[in-house]
Motif scaffolding. Structure first.
Motif, PDB file in Angstrom:
ATOM      1  N   VAL A 151      -6.077 -38.038  18.301  1.00 22.13           N
ATOM      2  CA  VAL A 151      -6.596 -38.676  19.515  1.00 22.13           C
ATOM      3  C   VAL A 151      -7.838 -37.955  20.013  1.00 22.13           C
ATOM      4  O   VAL A 151      -8.766 -38.564  20.532  1.00 22.13           O
ATOM      5  CB  VAL A 151      -5.520 -38.703  20.619  1.00 22.13           C
ATOM      6  N   GLY A 152      -7.859 -36.635  19.817  1.00 20.08           N
ATOM      7  CA  GLY A 152      -9.009 -35.840  20.235  1.00 20.08           C
ATOM      8  C   GLY A 152     -10.128 -35.854  19.226  1.00 20.08           C
ATOM      9  O   GLY A 152     -10.915 -34.913  19.178  1.00 20.08           O
ATOM     10  N   SER A 153     -10.166 -36.895  18.417  1.00 20.77           N
ATOM     11  CA  SER A 153     -11.262 -37.095  17.458  1.00 20.77           C
ATOM     12  C   SER A 153     -11.340 -35.983  16.422  1.00 20.77           C
ATOM     13  O   SER A 153     -12.418 -35.548  16.021  1.00 20.77           O
ATOM     14  CB  SER A 153     -12.608 -37.207  18.186  1.00 20.77           C
ATOM     15  N   PHE A 154     -10.151 -35.492  16.059  1.00 16.57           N
ATOM     16  CA  PHE A 154     -10.032 -34.489  15.012  1.00 16.57           C
ATOM     17  C   PHE A 154     -10.618 -33.137  15.413  1.00 16.57           C
ATOM     18  O   PHE A 154     -10.945 -32.316  14.571  1.00 16.57           O
ATOM     19  CB  PHE A 154     -10.689 -34.973  13.708  1.00 16.57           C
ATOM     20  N   PHE A 155     -10.771 -32.905  16.729  1.00 18.67           N
ATOM     21  CA  PHE A 155     -11.184 -31.596  17.226  1.00 18.67           C
ATOM     22  C   PHE A 155     -10.042 -31.025  18.041  1.00 18.67           C
ATOM     23  O   PHE A 155      -9.356 -31.736  18.756  1.00 18.67           O
ATOM     24  CB  PHE A 155     -12.433 -31.711  18.096  1.00 18.67           C
ATOM     25  N   HIS A 156      -9.876 -29.710  17.972  1.00 18.71           N
ATOM     26  CA  HIS A 156      -8.726 -29.138  18.657  1.00 18.71           C
ATOM     27  C   HIS A 156      -8.948 -27.668  18.937  1.00 18.71           C
ATOM     28  O   HIS A 156      -9.857 -27.047  18.393  1.00 18.71           O
ATOM     29  CB  HIS A 156      -7.466 -29.316  17.800  1.00 18.71           C
ATOM     30  N   ASP A 157      -8.078 -27.134  19.754  1.00 17.78           N
ATOM     31  CA  ASP A 157      -8.112 -25.725  20.104  1.00 17.78           C
ATOM     32  C   ASP A 157      -7.547 -24.901  18.961  1.00 17.78           C
ATOM     33  O   ASP A 157      -6.541 -25.263  18.370  1.00 17.78           O
ATOM     34  CB  ASP A 157      -7.258 -25.506  21.363  1.00 17.78           C
ATOM     35  N   SER A 158      -8.182 -23.765  18.667  1.00 23.67           N
ATOM     36  CA  SER A 158      -7.741 -22.911  17.561  1.00 23.67           C
ATOM     37  C   SER A 158      -6.332 -22.380  17.777  1.00 23.67           C
ATOM     38  O   SER A 158      -5.627 -22.084  16.829  1.00 23.67           O
ATOM     39  CB  SER A 158      -8.715 -21.736  17.378  1.00 23.67           C
ATOM     40  N   ARG A 159      -5.896 -22.246  19.042  1.00 25.25           N
ATOM     41  CA  ARG A 159      -4.537 -21.767  19.290  1.00 25.25           C
ATOM     42  C   ARG A 159      -3.516 -22.775  18.793  1.00 25.25           C
ATOM     43  O   ARG A 159      -2.477 -22.413  18.250  1.00 25.25           O
ATOM     44  CB  ARG A 159      -4.340 -21.514  20.795  1.00 25.25           C
ATOM     45  N   ASN A 160      -3.777 -24.067  18.984  1.00 22.46           N
ATOM     46  CA  ASN A 160      -2.851 -25.080  18.491  1.00 22.46           C
ATOM     47  C   ASN A 160      -2.902 -25.196  16.984  1.00 22.46           C
ATOM     48  O   ASN A 160      -1.937 -25.619  16.363  1.00 22.46           O
ATOM     49  CB  ASN A 160      -3.149 -26.429  19.142  1.00 22.46           C
ATOM     50  N   CYS A 161      -4.055 -24.874  16.392  1.00 18.17           N
ATOM     51  CA  CYS A 161      -4.120 -24.828  14.929  1.00 18.17           C
ATOM     52  C   CYS A 161      -3.129 -23.799  14.400  1.00 18.17           C
ATOM     53  O   CYS A 161      -2.476 -24.009  13.377  1.00 18.17           O
ATOM     54  CB  CYS A 161      -5.536 -24.474  14.480  1.00 18.17           C
ATOM     55  N   THR A 162      -3.005 -22.664  15.100  1.00 17.99           N
ATOM     56  CA  THR A 162      -2.051 -21.637  14.695  1.00 17.99           C
ATOM     57  C   THR A 162      -0.622 -22.144  14.824  1.00 17.99           C
ATOM     58  O   THR A 162       0.223 -21.926  13.952  1.00 17.99           O
ATOM     59  CB  THR A 162      -2.244 -20.373  15.554  1.00 17.99           C
ATOM     60  N   ALA A 163      -0.328 -22.845  15.929  1.00 11.83           N
ATOM     61  CA  ALA A 163       1.015 -23.401  16.126  1.00 11.83           C
ATOM     62  C   ALA A 163       1.333 -24.427  15.055  1.00 11.83           C
ATOM     63  O   ALA A 163       2.446 -24.464  14.521  1.00 11.83           O
ATOM     64  CB  ALA A 163       1.116 -24.034  17.513  1.00 11.83           C
ATOM     65  N   MET A 164       0.362 -25.278  14.708  1.00 10.49           N
ATOM     66  CA  MET A 164       0.573 -26.274  13.673  1.00 10.49           C
ATOM     67  C   MET A 164       0.792 -25.624  12.318  1.00 10.49           C
ATOM     68  O   MET A 164       1.585 -26.090  11.502  1.00 10.49           O
ATOM     69  CB  MET A 164      -0.623 -27.233  13.631  1.00 10.49           C
ATOM     70  N   SER A 165       0.090 -24.506  12.064  1.00 11.95           N
ATOM     71  CA  SER A 165       0.268 -23.792  10.803  1.00 11.95           C
ATOM     72  C   SER A 165       1.682 -23.241  10.697  1.00 11.95           C
ATOM     73  O   SER A 165       2.308 -23.300   9.634  1.00 11.95           O
ATOM     74  CB  SER A 165      -0.748 -22.650  10.705  1.00 11.95           C
ATOM     75  N   PHE A 166       2.216 -22.726  11.813  1.00  7.27           N
ATOM     76  CA  PHE A 166       3.582 -22.217  11.837  1.00  7.27           C
ATOM     77  C   PHE A 166       4.581 -23.330  11.523  1.00  7.27           C
ATOM     78  O   PHE A 166       5.486 -23.169  10.698  1.00  7.27           O
ATOM     79  CB  PHE A 166       3.888 -21.609  13.209  1.00  7.27           C
ATOM     80  N   LEU A 167       4.416 -24.485  12.171  1.00 10.39           N
ATOM     81  CA  LEU A 167       5.347 -25.592  11.973  1.00 10.39           C
ATOM     82  C   LEU A 167       5.244 -26.172  10.568  1.00 10.39           C
ATOM     83  O   LEU A 167       6.240 -26.613   9.995  1.00 10.39           O
ATOM     84  CB  LEU A 167       5.074 -26.681  13.016  1.00 10.39           C
TER      85      LEU A 167
END
Length: 312
Positions: A78-94
């Motif tokens: 939804v955010g046009s494929f841009f995101h916060d690096s902190r959530n990238c870390t959370a997504m990597s964990f999941l």
């Protein structure tokens, strides 16, 4: 660090009809996925017999983890494929936690089929807790390394907005190499467990009596499906390396490639878990169908008694 420039934003066709169609389709697919998962989680929580069985507890974890991962990923879409690096870390964990849980489910099937007399002694609450601690700890290794390595190199840019990809957080070659080694070791470990459990269950299936042949054959197919899920999940780890060159060439092409990878390697494998355990498991499906139809279909009470499930 590759920050998003104004020119990149201008090149990103956020209001184009094709882009909006992709976003709406993703919302529909994710909405269906989350509804099914929430219904299955509700079914799991409603029956004590499921909450005490290791295989269903592991299944519930995959539902929780996959749902959280899908929500975070959808926010990125939804955010046009841009995101916060902190959530990238959370997504990597999941993203690591999910395939590791699949491996644990294969081990549980191996114990149930190949060591039935020891299954009750091994599958205890203490063992489950230890297993979850191991899964979560191992899942945290790669994202923790990525975050620490990134912050150590870019302390002033720790909270900047970037393309939602872990790979752009790895500026130094040694960072990418260490992360690749960690993921490779994880992949080899998971592959070895899948192959080991498949071979053991296959041997047990051939030696099983006619009464147990159906159960062992079903477990064998379950392990195969988990292996296919694992393959798709592992491919997900290398898709960013395929996507990032397109980012430098053309933003629209990058979006199309990432969209295709999202459908095939992120959404598809997470739709398999509900099918494997929610639809193929007769006990769970009986209760799930009851709640999905708002209780309008009656329970098969003979099966409830056989499976020690109390109707509600």
């Amino acid at each position: 660090m590759q920050n998003i420039s104004n020119s990149s934003l201008n090149r990103n066709p956020l209001i184009s009809p094709s882009f909006m169609q992709k976003v709406f389709l993703v919302q529909a697919l994710v909405g269906i996925f989350l509804y099914v998962n929430c219904l299955m989680i509700f079914t799991f929580l409603k029956k004590e017999v499921f909450r005490e069985d290791t295989r269903y507890i592991l299944f519930a974890q995959t539902l929780f983890v996959d749902s959280a991962f899908m929500v975070l990923t959808d926010i990125g879409v939804v955010g046009s494929f841009f995101h916060d690096s902190r959530n990238c870390t959370a997504m990597s964990f999941l993203s690591v936690c999910s395939p590791l849980t699949l491996v644990a489910m294969c081990l549980e099937r191996y114990v149930a089929i190949c060591m039935p007399l020891r299954h009750a002694d091994i599958s205890t609450s203490r063992t489950r807790f230890s297993g979850f601690v191991i899964i979560w700890s191992v899942s945290f290794i790669a994202p923790a390394f990525t975050a620490i390595a990134y912050i150590s190199v870019n302390p002033s840019s720790a909270f900047s907005y970037v393309v939602c990809s872990v790979e752009v957080m790895l500026e130094k070659e040694w960072q990418a190499q260490v992360r690749a080694v960690i993921l490779l070791l994880l992949f080899l470990f998971m592959l070895a467990v899948i192959v080991f459990t498949y071979i053991k269950i296959m041997i047990a299936a051939r030696a099983a009596s006619s009464e147990k042949k159906k159960s062992t054959s079903k477990s064998l197919r379950t392990v195969l499906l988990h292996g296919f899920q694992l393959f798709l999940s592992i491919v997900q780890f290398i898709t960013p390396y395929i996507e990032m060159p397109f980012w430098k060439l053309d933003v629209m092409l990058f979006i199309n490639v990432r969209y295709s990878n999202f459908i095939v390697f992120i959404l598809a494998p997470r739709c398999l878990s509900p099918l494997i355990y929610g639809m193929r498991d007769e006990k769970f499906f009986l209760v799930l169908r009851h709640y999905a139809l708002w209780g309008f279909n009656g329970f098969n009470h003979s099966l409830l008694i056989q499976w020690k499930i109390r109707p509600s």
